[in-house]
Motif scaffolding. Structure first.
Motif, mmCIF file in Angstrom:
data_model
loop_
_atom_site.group_PDB
_atom_site.id
_atom_site.type_symbol
_atom_site.label_atom_id
_atom_site.label_comp_id
_atom_site.label_asym_id
_atom_site.label_seq_id
_atom_site.Cartn_x
_atom_site.Cartn_y
_atom_site.Cartn_z
ATOM 1 N N LYS A 25 -1.959 -4.976 -8.575
ATOM 2 C CA LYS A 25 -0.536 -4.907 -8.925
ATOM 3 C C LYS A 25 -0.271 -5.548 -10.288
ATOM 4 O O LYS A 25 0.545 -5.048 -11.074
ATOM 5 N N GLN A 26 -0.948 -6.657 -10.579
ATOM 6 C CA GLN A 26 -0.788 -7.305 -11.885
ATOM 7 C C GLN A 26 -1.278 -6.376 -13.007
ATOM 8 O O GLN A 26 -0.635 -6.269 -14.055
ATOM 9 N N LEU A 27 -2.409 -5.716 -12.766
ATOM 10 C CA LEU A 27 -2.949 -4.793 -13.770
ATOM 11 C C LEU A 27 -1.983 -3.634 -14.012
ATOM 12 O O LEU A 27 -1.780 -3.217 -15.149
ATOM 13 N N GLN A 28 -1.393 -3.107 -12.940
ATOM 14 C CA GLN A 28 -0.503 -1.963 -13.070
ATOM 15 C C GLN A 28 0.831 -2.328 -13.710
ATOM 16 O O GLN A 28 1.527 -1.456 -14.222
ATOM 17 N N SER A 29 1.184 -3.605 -13.692
ATOM 18 C CA SER A 29 2.476 -4.014 -14.250
ATOM 19 C C SER A 29 2.451 -4.126 -15.772
ATOM 20 O O SER A 29 3.492 -4.255 -16.400
ATOM 21 N N LYS A 30 1.253 -4.054 -16.381
ATOM 22 C CA LYS A 30 1.145 -4.202 -17.832
ATOM 23 C C LYS A 30 0.416 -2.994 -18.408
ATOM 24 O O LYS A 30 -0.762 -2.790 -18.131
ATOM 25 N N PRO A 31 1.111 -2.205 -19.232
ATOM 26 C CA PRO A 31 0.491 -0.987 -19.783
ATOM 27 C C PRO A 31 -0.850 -1.217 -20.466
ATOM 28 O O PRO A 31 -1.753 -0.404 -20.348
ATOM 29 N N GLU A 32 -1.006 -2.344 -21.166
ATOM 30 C CA GLU A 32 -2.270 -2.588 -21.866
ATOM 31 C C GLU A 32 -3.419 -2.866 -20.899
ATOM 32 O O GLU A 32 -4.582 -2.629 -21.219
ATOM 33 N N LEU A 33 -3.098 -3.352 -19.692
ATOM 34 C CA LEU A 33 -4.141 -3.612 -18.691
ATOM 35 C C LEU A 33 -4.413 -2.386 -17.825
ATOM 36 O O LEU A 33 -5.499 -2.243 -17.272
ATOM 37 N N GLN A 34 -3.446 -1.484 -17.711
ATOM 38 C CA GLN A 34 -3.632 -0.254 -16.929
ATOM 39 C C GLN A 34 -4.764 0.589 -17.489
ATOM 40 O O GLN A 34 -5.389 1.352 -16.770
ATOM 41 N N LYS A 35 -5.011 0.462 -18.788
ATOM 42 C CA LYS A 35 -6.000 1.309 -19.458
ATOM 43 C C LYS A 35 -7.438 0.853 -19.219
ATOM 44 O O LYS A 35 -8.364 1.559 -19.585
ATOM 45 N N ILE A 36 -7.627 -0.312 -18.629
ATOM 46 C CA ILE A 36 -8.979 -0.801 -18.375
ATOM 47 C C ILE A 36 -9.538 -0.063 -17.161
ATOM 48 O O ILE A 36 -8.924 -0.088 -16.093
ATOM 49 N N PRO A 37 -10.694 0.593 -17.300
ATOM 50 C CA PRO A 37 -11.287 1.266 -16.144
ATOM 51 C C PRO A 37 -11.493 0.281 -14.995
ATOM 52 O O PRO A 37 -11.933 -0.858 -15.205
ATOM 53 N N LEU A 38 -11.159 0.728 -13.777
ATOM 54 C CA LEU A 38 -11.178 -0.147 -12.602
ATOM 55 C C LEU A 38 -11.947 0.508 -11.463
ATOM 56 O O LEU A 38 -11.700 1.668 -11.132
ATOM 57 N N VAL A 39 -12.870 -0.265 -10.875
ATOM 58 C CA VAL A 39 -13.579 0.161 -9.674
ATOM 59 C C VAL A 39 -13.260 -0.865 -8.593
ATOM 60 O O VAL A 39 -13.552 -2.051 -8.743
ATOM 61 N N ILE A 40 -12.604 -0.416 -7.518
ATOM 62 C CA ILE A 40 -12.305 -1.303 -6.395
ATOM 63 C C ILE A 40 -13.433 -1.177 -5.375
ATOM 64 O O ILE A 40 -13.834 -0.077 -5.018
ATOM 65 N N MET A 41 -13.927 -2.341 -4.925
ATOM 66 C CA MET A 41 -15.031 -2.393 -3.964
ATOM 67 C C MET A 41 -14.524 -2.966 -2.650
ATOM 68 O O MET A 41 -13.791 -3.948 -2.645
ATOM 69 N N SER A 42 -14.913 -2.340 -1.539
ATOM 70 C CA SER A 42 -14.542 -2.866 -0.228
ATOM 71 C C SER A 42 -15.427 -2.238 0.831
ATOM 72 O O SER A 42 -15.911 -1.118 0.661
ATOM 73 N N GLY A 43 -15.603 -2.954 1.923
ATOM 74 C CA GLY A 43 -16.320 -2.416 3.063
ATOM 75 C C GLY A 43 -15.402 -1.627 3.984
ATOM 76 O O GLY A 43 -15.855 -1.030 4.952
ATOM 77 N N ARG A 44 -14.081 -1.641 3.675
ATOM 78 C CA ARG A 44 -13.107 -0.963 4.529
ATOM 79 C C ARG A 44 -12.177 -0.073 3.701
ATOM 80 O O ARG A 44 -11.134 -0.516 3.224
ATOM 81 N N ARG A 45 -12.545 1.151 3.573
ATOM 82 C CA ARG A 45 -11.770 2.129 2.796
ATOM 83 C C ARG A 45 -10.353 2.286 3.352
ATOM 84 O O ARG A 45 -9.387 2.369 2.594
ATOM 85 N N GLU A 46 -10.236 2.321 4.691
ATOM 86 C CA GLU A 46 -8.929 2.537 5.313
ATOM 87 C C GLU A 46 -7.929 1.449 4.926
ATOM 88 O O GLU A 46 -6.748 1.717 4.731
ATOM 89 N N GLU A 47 -8.411 0.219 4.832
ATOM 90 C CA GLU A 47 -7.516 -0.883 4.488
ATOM 91 C C GLU A 47 -6.999 -0.736 3.060
ATOM 92 O O GLU A 47 -5.823 -0.988 2.784
ATOM 93 N N VAL A 48 -7.872 -0.305 2.159
ATOM 94 C CA VAL A 48 -7.440 -0.098 0.776
ATOM 95 C C VAL A 48 -6.426 1.047 0.719
ATOM 96 O O VAL A 48 -5.390 0.935 0.073
#
Length: 193
Positions: free
Chosen positions: A66-89
């Motif tokens: 949410k912090q990354l999405q709130s700032k346009p300059e940070l939205q542009k950074i490629p992001l990979v979210i890691m989790s053992g539970r896809r459904e929760e994400v």
């Protein structure tokens, strides 16, 4: 200059695993054990890629996202979210953002999965973001029919000029991202040989 990859995960073994799977040489791997530390490093270092665990103490991956999405300059950074539970994400970050703005990788993962996720995240980071439309002011009374057409043409010309400036800026950003992606792809290819 090395590309900076920030790995934010409360598990030291996961941070080391990601670091070991990345090709050596062109990457500087930064590590953070929680979301607070991760955000601090994001703001200080401006990494070229973020690997973000979803479940962490102090500040979880959702809060960081949410912090990354709130700032346009940070939205542009490629992001990979890691989790053992896809459904929760998916429950916390519903469609279309789940498939549009970042890449997801299910833990545990292999090197080929990590490389594919990074490549996909790089592509997704280049996609335009939907911007919430600003609230429109109340409609002004209709202009008299005798209003000069030149005033309308002047406003249109100003709008066109502003759009041209935005396009030029975006093209510069695209070129920088292409260069960055080329460096990462060359590095990945060299490690897969």
């Amino acid at each position: 200059m090395a590309n900076k990859i920030l790995v934010i995960d409360d598990s030291l073994s996961v941070r080391k695993q990601v670091q070991a799977m990345l090709p050596k040489g062109n990457f500087q791997v930064l590590e953070a054990k929680d979301g607070q530390e991760g955000l601090k490093l994001i703001n200080q270092e401006r990494p070229n890629l973020i690997m973000l665990d979803f479940l962490m103490p102090k500040m979880n991956g959702l809060e960081v996202y949410k912090q990354l999405q709130s700032k346009p300059e940070l939205q542009k950074i490629p992001l990979v979210i890691m989790s053992g539970r896809r459904e929760e994400v998916l429950e916390k970050i519903p469609e279309p953002a789940f498939n549009k703005y970042f890449e997801f990788i299910l833990k545990p993962f292999e090197q080929k999965d990590l490389v594919a996720a990074i490549q996909s995240a790089m592509k997704k980071s280049k996609l335009p973001r939907e911007v919430a439309a600003p609230a429109k002011p109340p409609a002004a009374p209709a202009a008299p029919a005798a209003a000069p057409a030149a005033a309308a043409d002047g406003a249109g010309a100003a709008d066109i000029q502003a759009l041209k400036q935005q396009i030029d800026k975006m093209q510069g950003e695209i070129e920088a991202l292409k260069k960055q992606q080329g460096q990462i792809m060359a590095f990945i290819k060299s490690k897969l040989k």
